[in-house]
Design a protein around this motif. Structure first.
Motif, PDB file in Angstrom:
ATOM      1  N   GLY A   1      61.577  15.512  -0.505  1.00 31.32           N
ATOM      2  CA  GLY A   1      61.649  14.588  -0.218  1.00 31.32           C
ATOM      3  C   GLY A   1      59.739  13.564  -0.256  1.00 31.32           C
ATOM      4  O   GLY A   1      59.939  12.937   0.687  1.00 31.32           O
ATOM      5  N   CYS A   2      59.604  13.607  -1.685  1.00 28.10           N
ATOM      6  CA  CYS A   2      58.332  13.176  -1.289  1.00 28.10           C
ATOM      7  C   CYS A   2      57.978  12.556  -2.924  1.00 28.10           C
ATOM      8  O   CYS A   2      58.431  13.041  -3.536  1.00 28.10           O
ATOM      9  N   SER A   3      57.153  11.419  -2.801  1.00 30.89           N
ATOM     10  CA  SER A   3      56.430  11.145  -4.759  1.00 30.89           C
ATOM     11  C   SER A   3      55.496  12.099  -4.868  1.00 30.89           C
ATOM     12  O   SER A   3      54.867  12.431  -4.512  1.00 30.89           O
ATOM     13  N   LEU A   4      55.782  12.551  -5.826  1.00 30.27           N
ATOM     14  CA  LEU A   4      54.200  13.520  -6.941  1.00 30.27           C
ATOM     15  C   LEU A   4      53.267  12.655  -7.499  1.00 30.27           C
ATOM     16  O   LEU A   4      52.826  13.551  -7.967  1.00 30.27           O
ATOM     17  N   PHE A   5      53.658  11.257  -8.273  1.00 28.72           N
ATOM     18  CA  PHE A   5      53.061  11.461  -9.272  1.00 28.72           C
ATOM     19  C   PHE A   5      53.386   9.215  -8.802  1.00 28.72           C
ATOM     20  O   PHE A   5      53.850   9.157  -7.609  1.00 28.72           O
ATOM     21  N   LEU A   6      51.334   8.774  -9.292  1.00 28.28           N
ATOM     22  CA  LEU A   6      51.433   7.452  -8.603  1.00 28.28           C
ATOM     23  C   LEU A   6      51.289   7.165  -9.958  1.00 28.28           C
ATOM     24  O   LEU A   6      50.039   7.634 -11.002  1.00 28.28           O
ATOM     25  N   ARG A   7      51.469   5.963 -10.614  1.00 29.47           N
ATOM     26  CA  ARG A   7      51.271   4.869 -12.096  1.00 29.47           C
ATOM     27  C   ARG A   7      49.962   4.292 -11.520  1.00 29.47           C
ATOM     28  O   ARG A   7      49.598   3.872 -10.467  1.00 29.47           O
ATOM     29  N   VAL A   8      48.473   5.234 -12.172  1.00 29.18           N
ATOM     30  CA  VAL A   8      47.630   4.228 -12.580  1.00 29.18           C
ATOM     31  C   VAL A   8      47.450   3.862 -13.294  1.00 29.18           C
ATOM     32  O   VAL A   8      46.893   4.603 -14.495  1.00 29.18           O
ATOM     33  N   ARG A   9      47.395   2.594 -13.802  1.00 24.19           N
ATOM     34  CA  ARG A   9      47.118   1.929 -14.798  1.00 24.19           C
ATOM     35  C   ARG A   9      47.801   2.452 -16.108  1.00 24.19           C
ATOM     36  O   ARG A   9      49.306   1.943 -15.838  1.00 24.19           O
ATOM     37  N   LYS A  10      47.553   2.743 -17.365  1.00 19.08           N
ATOM     38  CA  LYS A  10      48.937   3.248 -18.505  1.00 19.08           C
ATOM     39  C   LYS A  10      49.222   4.460 -17.911  1.00 19.08           C
ATOM     40  O   LYS A  10      50.176   5.210 -18.985  1.00 19.08           O
ATOM     41  N   SER A  11      48.634   5.659 -17.312  1.00 20.17           N
ATOM     42  CA  SER A  11      48.989   7.277 -16.846  1.00 20.17           C
ATOM     43  C   SER A  11      49.529   7.032 -15.691  1.00 20.17           C
ATOM     44  O   SER A  11      49.244   6.391 -14.706  1.00 20.17           O
ATOM     45  N   LEU A  12      49.827   8.359 -15.049  1.00 21.45           N
ATOM     46  CA  LEU A  12      50.059   9.071 -13.513  1.00 21.45           C
ATOM     47  C   LEU A  12      49.537  10.023 -13.117  1.00 21.45           C
ATOM     48  O   LEU A  12      48.753  10.888 -13.484  1.00 21.45           O
ATOM     49  N   GLN A  13      49.202   9.880 -11.916  1.00 20.68           N
ATOM     50  CA  GLN A  13      48.477  10.509 -11.733  1.00 20.68           C
ATOM     51  C   GLN A  13      49.283  10.983 -10.396  1.00 20.68           C
ATOM     52  O   GLN A  13      49.889  11.003  -9.514  1.00 20.68           O
ATOM     53  N   LEU A  14      48.108  12.683  -9.604  1.00 20.98           N
ATOM     54  CA  LEU A  14      49.164  13.395  -8.863  1.00 20.98           C
ATOM     55  C   LEU A  14      48.953  12.490  -7.111  1.00 20.98           C
ATOM     56  O   LEU A  14      48.086  11.902  -7.036  1.00 20.98           O
ATOM     57  N   THR A  15      50.183  12.523  -6.651  1.00 16.07           N
ATOM     58  CA  THR A  15      49.859  12.518  -4.759  1.00 16.07           C
ATOM     59  C   THR A  15      49.282  13.455  -4.793  1.00 16.07           C
ATOM     60  O   THR A  15      48.897  14.370  -4.753  1.00 16.07           O
ATOM     61  N   LYS A  16      48.947  13.385  -3.052  1.00 16.25           N
ATOM     62  CA  LYS A  16      48.236  14.337  -3.061  1.00 16.25           C
ATOM     63  C   LYS A  16      49.091  15.489  -2.415  1.00 16.25           C
ATOM     64  O   LYS A  16      48.989  16.997  -3.342  1.00 16.25           O
ATOM     65  N   GLN A  17      50.738  15.103  -2.229  1.00 21.49           N
ATOM     66  CA  GLN A  17      51.893  16.351  -2.375  1.00 21.49           C
ATOM     67  C   GLN A  17      52.219  16.733  -4.290  1.00 21.49           C
ATOM     68  O   GLN A  17      52.197  18.395  -4.063  1.00 21.49           O
ATOM     69  N   GLY A  18      51.972  16.178  -4.738  1.00 22.67           N
ATOM     70  CA  GLY A  18      52.240  16.428  -6.382  1.00 22.67           C
ATOM     71  C   GLY A  18      50.492  17.467  -6.606  1.00 22.67           C
ATOM     72  O   GLY A  18      51.094  18.244  -7.648  1.00 22.67           O
ATOM     73  N   GLU A  19      49.724  16.925  -5.776  1.00 20.39           N
ATOM     74  CA  GLU A  19      48.418  17.727  -6.280  1.00 20.39           C
ATOM     75  C   GLU A  19      48.530  19.865  -5.612  1.00 20.39           C
ATOM     76  O   GLU A  19      48.294  20.512  -6.074  1.00 20.39           O
ATOM     77  N   ILE A  20      49.310  19.212  -4.233  1.00 17.87           N
ATOM     78  CA  ILE A  20      49.907  21.135  -3.783  1.00 17.87           C
ATOM     79  C   ILE A  20      50.384  21.550  -4.437  1.00 17.87           C
ATOM     80  O   ILE A  20      50.874  22.576  -4.902  1.00 17.87           O
ATOM     81  N   LEU A  21      51.719  20.828  -4.588  1.00 14.63           N
ATOM     82  CA  LEU A  21      52.601  21.399  -5.777  1.00 14.63           C
ATOM     83  C   LEU A  21      52.510  21.886  -7.138  1.00 14.63           C
ATOM     84  O   LEU A  21      52.456  22.876  -7.862  1.00 14.63           O
TER      85      LEU A  21
END
Length: 305
Positions: free
Chosen positions: A48-68
Motif C-alpha cells: 500500500g505504498c510506493s517504494l521507488f521514485l524516478r530521479v533522472r534516469k535511475s530509481l531511488q528509494l522512498t522512505k518506505q522503500g529504505e525501510i524495506l
C-alpha cells in the motif's frame, strides 16, 4: 500471499534497489524487464505504498522503500548464512558415518577393513558404538547410527524398516589350551563335550542362546564353567586351561596369528554355517564415506570366503 511468492518479490525489489535500474536488475535475475516491473507493482499494491521514485534516469528509494531495503538486507544475509551452513553440514555428513557392532565383530571381522579404510581416508570422521546384537538393531531402527553388523541367526519378528545383507561366513569352533587334558586323537562328540567345562559368552547374549539350542537339538544341556562378556575373555580363560572355549573359526585364526598356546578341537559333527550380517535402515540413506567403507568390508569378505 504465499511465502515463496513474497520472497521472490522481495528478491526482485532488492535487486532493483541495488542496481537502481530495472534493466540491470532484470539481467541479474534472468528475468524480462516487464516481469520485474510487474513484480514491483504487485509488491507496492500489497504494502500500500510506493517504494521507488524516478530521479533522472535511475530509481531511488522512498522512505518506505529504505525501510524495506534495510529489512531485506538482514533477511537475505541470514538466508545466505543458513544456506552456507546447510551446504557445510552436507559436506561434513558425507565425510562421516557411524556404526554399531559387538567388540567381537569389530576385532575379528572388521579390524583389517577399518585399518585399510582409515589409512586411505584420514579425513573421514568415524564413530563406532560397541553394542550387543539387540542394542545394535534398536540403534539402527531409530536412526541413531548409520548401519550395524550382527552375526546370524537374525532374530525373528523384526521391524520391516531393517534391511539385512550377508557379508561373509564362519562356523563354530571349539578350542583348548595346549596343556588342557583332552584326548585329541579322535574327534570330540556332544556326549563328551557335555562332561567338560565349557567357556562361552554370557547367558543374556543371543549367541549363548543359539549355542544352548544347538546342544539341545543334540539331546544335551549346555552347562558352562565360565560365562564371559566377550570372546576375548573366552580366549584368555581358555588359554589358562580352565575349560573348552566355544568360539568361531575366524577367532581361532586370529588367536593363531597372535601366537597363543591354544589348539583347535576336531568335532565329529559339522556346525551350521553362520554369517556376519550388515544391517541398514531402508529409510535412512548412508553417506558417500559410509558407502566407501562398506565397499572395503565387502571386498574383505570376498577375500576371506
Amino acid at each position: 500471499m504465499k511465502l515463496a511468492s513474497y520472497l521472490k518479490q522481495l528478491r526482485v525489489f532488492y535487486a532493483v534497489a541495488i542496481n537502481e535500474k530495472m534493466t540491470k536488475a532484470a539481467a541479474e535475475l534472468c528475468l524480462t524487464q516487464p516481469a520485474v516491473s510487474h513484480s514491483i507493482k504487485e509488491l507496492e499494491d500489497t504494502l500500500g505504498c510506493s517504494l521507488f521514485l524516478r530521479v533522472r534516469k535511475s530509481l531511488q528509494l522512498t522512505k518506505q522503500g529504505e525501510i524495506l531495503f534495510n529489512s531485506c538486507r538482514k533477511i537475505f544475509s541470514e538466508l545466505d548464512q543458513v544456506e552456507n551452513e546447510i551446504d557445510l553440514s552436507k559436506q561434513n555428513s558425507s565425510e562421516s558415518f557411524s556404526f554399531s557392532a559387538t567388540q567381537t565383530i569389530v576385532k575379528y571381522f572388521l579390524f583389517d577393513s577399518l585399518k585399510s579404510f582409515v589409512e586411505q581416508n584420514p579425513k573421514t570422521k568415524l564413530r563406532i558404538q560397541s553394542s550387543s546384537k539387540k542394542e545394535t538393531l534398536e540403534l539402527i531402527k531409530n536412526g541413531e547410527v548409520d548401519f550395524g553388523f550382527i552375526t546370524s541367526p537374525v532374530p525373528e519378528n523384526l521391524d520391516n524398516s531393517l534391511e539385512f545383507i550377508e557379508l561373509f561366513t564362519f562356523t563354530d569352533q571349539f578350542i583348548a589350551a595346549d596343556r588342557f587334558p583332552l584326548d585329541t586323537t579322535k574327534p570330540l562328540n556332544w556326549h563328551t563335550l557335555s562332561t567338560l567345562p565349557i567357556i562361552t559368552l554370557g547367558k543374556n547374549s543371543l549367541t549363548h542362546r543359539y549355542q544352548k539350542e544347538l546342544m539341545a537339538k543334540a539331546g544335551y544341556d549346555l552347562k558352562t564353567a565360565l560365562e564371559c562378556d566377550n570372546l576375548d575373555l573366552v580366549v584368555e580363560f581358555t588359554e589358562l586351561g580352565l575349560g573348552i572355549g566355544w568360539v568361531t573359526d575366524k577367532v581361532f585364526s586370529r588367536v593363531c596369528q597372535e601366537g597363543k598356546r591354544i589348539k583347535a578341537i576336531n568335532f565329529e559333527s559339522s556346525f551350521p554355517l553362520r554369517s556376519v550380517v550388515l544391517v541398514k535402515n531402508k529409510y535412512y540413506p548412508v553417506s558417500k564415506a559410509a558407502d566407501r567403507f562398506l565397499a572395503f568390508v565387502a571386498a574383505r569378505g570376498k577375500k576371506s570366503d
